[in-house]
Motif scaffolding. Structure first.
Motif, short mmCIF file in Angstrom:
data_model
loop_
_atom_site.label_atom_id
_atom_site.label_comp_id
_atom_site.label_asym_id
_atom_site.label_seq_id
_atom_site.Cartn_x
_atom_site.Cartn_y
_atom_site.Cartn_z
N LEU A 175 0.84 -1.21 0.00
CA LEU A 175 0.00 0.00 0.00
C LEU A 175 0.87 1.25 0.00
O LEU A 175 0.65 2.19 -0.76
CB LEU A 175 -0.90 -0.01 1.24
N ASN A 234 -2.36 5.31 -13.41
CA ASN A 234 -1.81 3.97 -13.46
C ASN A 234 -2.45 3.16 -14.58
O ASN A 234 -1.77 2.54 -15.39
CB ASN A 234 -2.07 3.26 -12.11
N LEU A 287 -7.33 -1.51 -4.51
CA LEU A 287 -7.10 -1.64 -3.06
C LEU A 287 -6.72 -0.29 -2.47
O LEU A 287 -7.28 0.13 -1.44
CB LEU A 287 -5.98 -2.67 -2.84
N VAL A 288 -5.83 0.44 -3.14
CA VAL A 288 -5.38 1.73 -2.62
C VAL A 288 -6.55 2.70 -2.56
O VAL A 288 -6.76 3.39 -1.55
CB VAL A 288 -4.26 2.30 -3.51
N ALA A 326 2.36 1.81 -3.34
CA ALA A 326 1.40 2.28 -4.34
C ALA A 326 1.13 3.77 -4.14
O ALA A 326 0.98 4.52 -5.10
CB ALA A 326 0.10 1.49 -4.22
N ILE A 327 1.11 4.20 -2.88
CA ILE A 327 0.79 5.61 -2.63
C ILE A 327 1.99 6.48 -2.98
O ILE A 327 1.85 7.54 -3.59
CB ILE A 327 0.32 5.79 -1.17
N GLU A 355 3.98 5.78 -5.26
CA GLU A 355 4.07 5.72 -6.72
C GLU A 355 3.32 6.88 -7.36
O GLU A 355 3.57 7.24 -8.50
CB GLU A 355 3.44 4.39 -7.16
N SER A 356 2.35 7.48 -6.60
CA SER A 356 1.42 8.39 -7.28
C SER A 356 2.16 9.59 -7.86
O SER A 356 1.83 10.06 -8.94
CB SER A 356 0.36 8.86 -6.29
N ILE A 380 -4.09 -3.54 -7.36
CA ILE A 380 -3.45 -2.69 -6.34
C ILE A 380 -4.12 -1.32 -6.31
O ILE A 380 -4.41 -0.78 -5.23
CB ILE A 380 -1.96 -2.54 -6.68
N GLN A 381 -4.44 -0.77 -7.48
CA GLN A 381 -5.05 0.57 -7.47
C GLN A 381 -6.43 0.53 -6.85
O GLN A 381 -6.83 1.44 -6.13
CB GLN A 381 -5.12 1.10 -8.91
N LEU A 399 -7.90 4.31 0.93
CA LEU A 399 -7.94 5.76 1.19
C LEU A 399 -9.37 6.19 1.47
O LEU A 399 -9.61 7.00 2.38
CB LEU A 399 -7.38 6.52 -0.01
N SER A 429 -5.82 13.91 -6.08
CA SER A 429 -4.70 12.94 -6.07
C SER A 429 -5.24 11.52 -6.12
O SER A 429 -4.70 10.67 -6.84
CB SER A 429 -3.88 13.12 -4.80
N ARG A 483 -4.21 9.30 -9.37
CA ARG A 483 -3.36 8.12 -9.18
C ARG A 483 -3.98 6.91 -9.87
O ARG A 483 -3.33 6.22 -10.67
CB ARG A 483 -3.24 7.84 -7.68
#
Lengths: 78, 253
Positions: A55, B172, B231-232, A58-59, A61-62, B228-229, B236, B164, B168
């Motif tokens: 996690l 991706n 999940l992120v 991934a964050i 990575e933004s 993954i995206q 959040l 953001s 993001r």
């Protein structure tokens, strides 16, 4: 849209992507390194460490992805 | 190079009660995702027996994982958000994977309008819960929280949150699809170069390089990144909404 401008746009996209990749790479390298140390020290928390590491990566990575989006915009919109 | 980077094509245009409606690839794949999720949830949800079948055990396991995730992140009192988080997660994962199944189907999340809409939904939820909990002026006062000079900073971070989150996820998936298309084109050129010495026309046009490699690439770009995206994005969402709804005894004190 003279040839010179096209060339400058290409250089701009390259620089944008190049510098945009330095930050996340260093950050994620640190994150994964620390996570591996944690896993080595305490193997029983490996699963939670792994999910939090993924996690966090991934964050971080933004910011790299923002520079990728800008580079793509530069290349394909102008 | 021009054809690679463009966004979703407009497939259908018609005017409805005076409004001109444009059906783009994203709208099409979003509808496909919705229909698939509806059918899936209907089929998996019906015929639940006391002695569960193998399929039902699998589904129950997935739902309990989701509930544990939401309760760990947002606290026990917030577990009523689980359906929303689950729906967001499934539509995001399927929205990213849909591009692997059909040519015309472009991943729904590779379009800023999808991810920005989700991010705005989450922001409105956070504001709604904030205002419900400590009133409109309480919410406004919340912006100059630690000290008044911080107000522009807080407003900036409030705006930056949805931007953001949506950029993001969008960056991706869209970046992945652009890169996959680009490499696909390069492989086509590579394989035709490789086979150009064969005089026979048909044989030399077989895209040998194009068979294996793009599949491996799309496993990384579509499958792993999409998962993954999603999940992120859900994590959040849970963190933001969870912060806006603290446990009841805290507000009562």
């Amino acid at each position: 849209m003279s040839e010179l401008v096209k060339g400058l746009i290409a250089i701009g996209a390259g620089i944008c992507m190049g510098f945009g990749a330095i930050g996340p790479a260093i950050g994620e390298g640190n994150a994964v390194g620390k996570a591996l140390e944690g896993m080595a020290r305490q193997p029983e928390v490996t699963s939670t460490l792994r999910t939090n590491m993924i996690l966090g990566c991934a964050i971080t990575e933004s910011t790299g992805i923002y520079s990728l989006v800008i580079a793509l915009l530069l290349l394909f919109v102008f | 190079m021009e054809g690679i980077g463009n966004g979703p094509r407009i497939l259908l245009e018609f005017s409805l009660f005076g409004l001109d409606v444009k059906i783009t690839q994203t709208v099409l794949s979003s509808f496909v995702v919705m229909v698939v999720l509806l059918i899936l949830s209907w089929r998996l949800g019906k015929g639940l027996q006391k002695r569960p079948t193998r399929r039902q055990v699998l589904v129950e396991k997935g739902v309990s994982i989701l509930y544990n995730l939401v309760e760990d992140t947002m606290g026990k009192h917030n577990s009523h958000f689980t359906p929303f988080i689950g729906a967001l997660f499934c539509s995001s994962v399927l929205g990213s994977l849909i591009s692997m199944f059909g040519g015309v189907l472009r991943s729904a999340t590779a379009d800023l309008s999808t991810t920005l809409t989700w991010a705005l939904i989450v922001t409105v939820m956070v504001w709604y819960h904030n205002i419900k909990r400590n009133g409109f002026f309480g919410w406004l006062k919340g912006f100059s929280e630690p000290v008044a000079v911080m107000t522009p900073m807080n407003i900036m971070s409030e705006i930056a949150q949805p931007i953001s989150m949506s950029f993001r996820h969008f960056g991706n998936i869209a970046g992945g699809s652009v890169l996959t298309t680009m490499i696909y084109g390069a492989l086509a050129a590579g394989s035709s170069l490789l086979l150009s010495w064969i005089p026979n026309e048909i044989v030399s046009s077989i895209p040998i390089l194009q068979v294996g490699i793009p599949a491996f690439l799309s496993i990384y770009f579509d499958l792993f990144t999409g998962f993954i995206q999603a999940l992120v994005f859900c994590m959040l969402t849970m963190v933001y909404v969870g912060a806006a709804c603290p446990p009841p005894e805290e507000t009562a004190a």
